[in-house]
Design an enzyme around this catalytic site. Structure first.
Site, PDB file in Angstrom:
ATOM      1  N   PRO A   2       4.864  -5.173   1.810  1.00  0.00           N
ATOM      2  CA  PRO A   2       4.473  -3.986   1.045  1.00  0.00           C
ATOM      3  C   PRO A   2       3.628  -3.027   1.868  1.00  0.00           C
ATOM      4  CG  PRO A   2       4.192  -5.962  -0.275  1.00  0.00           C
ATOM      5  CD  PRO A   2       4.511  -6.419   1.116  1.00  0.00           C
ATOM      6  N   GLU A   3       3.920  -1.741   1.729  1.00  0.00           N
ATOM      7  CA  GLU A   3       3.175  -0.705   2.427  1.00  0.00           C
ATOM      8  C   GLU A   3       2.261  -0.003   1.425  1.00  0.00           C
ATOM      9  OE1 GLU A   3       5.726   1.737   4.888  1.00  0.00           O
ATOM     10  OE2 GLU A   3       7.089   0.067   5.259  1.00  0.00           O
TER      11      GLU A   3
END
Length: 283
Positions: A2-3
């Site tokens: 996840p960013e």
């Protein structure tokens, strides 16, 4: 992994359930995730009120009334899931515990927040809030993309004369925090800049176009709930939808979506990561 948009989406989902609420009971079901969990973690969390729920880069930060902050990183497969709590229009009955429910927080109103991580690449830590900026995982981070410190002037100064490809520079968390492979590819397409361009060969005018491009891509991704590519889920269990709006990422061999462009999306490997771009409109 996840960013920034995915982590921010999870934070916003947890906000109405955790911020201002007391942790009635904390359960820690194993001694470690990616690294060992803090000593007496359950005891240190139980009874504490979450004063604020923030994000720094790809970390969720829960400031507690006891003077400590809980750091949470989702890793490759970590999920923060809410049960028996309303999140927007969703309502979830309390489900049975699952195999990979490693940390469970029961809030004072009965809501249950669970950190589930099948691969155990995520992490949690407790650190004095007053000294949080010195945490080894936070100390070297650059400015937030939406913050005032991340300006056109700042980026031009940090990148001036560097020999590295522009994509590698934007992935450097010391330059700007929270960006990852997906959103750098998308931002570079928005800015019409090839990921292979050497920073030293770029004009200052080209460099400054990256700031609004990065902010626009991140804002659109957050609005869409992030991108679901494998394990990511929002706090209410829903998928993110920004992957349906990708203009280059994962679209190798498909037409460029820029109006009027006749190019075809190409994939190259840079430092072991796939970069997607249009060789016609990105120079």
């Amino acid at each position: 992994m996840p960013e920034l948009p995915e982590v921010e989406t999870v934070r916003r989902g947890l906000l109405p359930v955790m911020e201002g609420r007391r942790i009635l009971r904390a359960e820690v079901n194993r001694p470690d995730l990616r690294w060992p969990l803090p000593e007496q973690m359950a005891e240190r969390l139980t009874g504490r009120r979450v004063e604020a729920l923030r994000r720094r880069s790809k970390y969720i930060l829960a400031d507690l009334d006891g003077g400590e902050t809980l750091l949470i990183h989702l890793g490759m497969s970590g999920r923060m899931l809410i049960a028996q709590a309303e999140v927007g229009v969703f309502h979830h009955a309390l489900p049975a515990a699952e195999k990979h429910d490693h940390v469970v927080l029961t809030m004072e109103d009965g809501a249950r927040v669970t950190f589930n991580d099948a691969r155990r690449f995520g992490m949690m830590d407790l650190w004095p809030t007053a000294d949080l900026a010195a945490h080894p995982l936070l100390a070297g981070l650059g400015p937030e993309p939406f913050g005032n410190d991340f300006s056109e002037t700042y980026l031009a100064e940090r990148l001036r004369g560097r020999a590295m490809p522009v994509k590698a520079a934007l992935l450097d968390q010391r330059i700007v925090a929270g960006l990852g492979n997906i959103y750098v590819c998308e931002a570079l397409h928005d800015a019409r800049i090839s990921p292979e361009r050497r920073v030293r060969d770029m004009t200052e005018a080209e460099i400054v176009t990256l700031v609004p491009a990065i902010r626009d891509v991140l804002a659109r991704a957050i609005e869409a709930g992030g991108s679901s590519l494998r394990d990511y889920r929002q706090a209410d269990g829903e998928l993110g939808y920004f992957q349906h709006s990708f203009r280059v990422y994962g679209r190798e061999g498909l037409p460029c979506l820029r109006p009027g462009c006749v190019g075809t999306v190409r994939r190259v490997v840079q430092s072991g990561r796939s970069s997607f771009f249009c060789p016609v409109c990105q120079r």
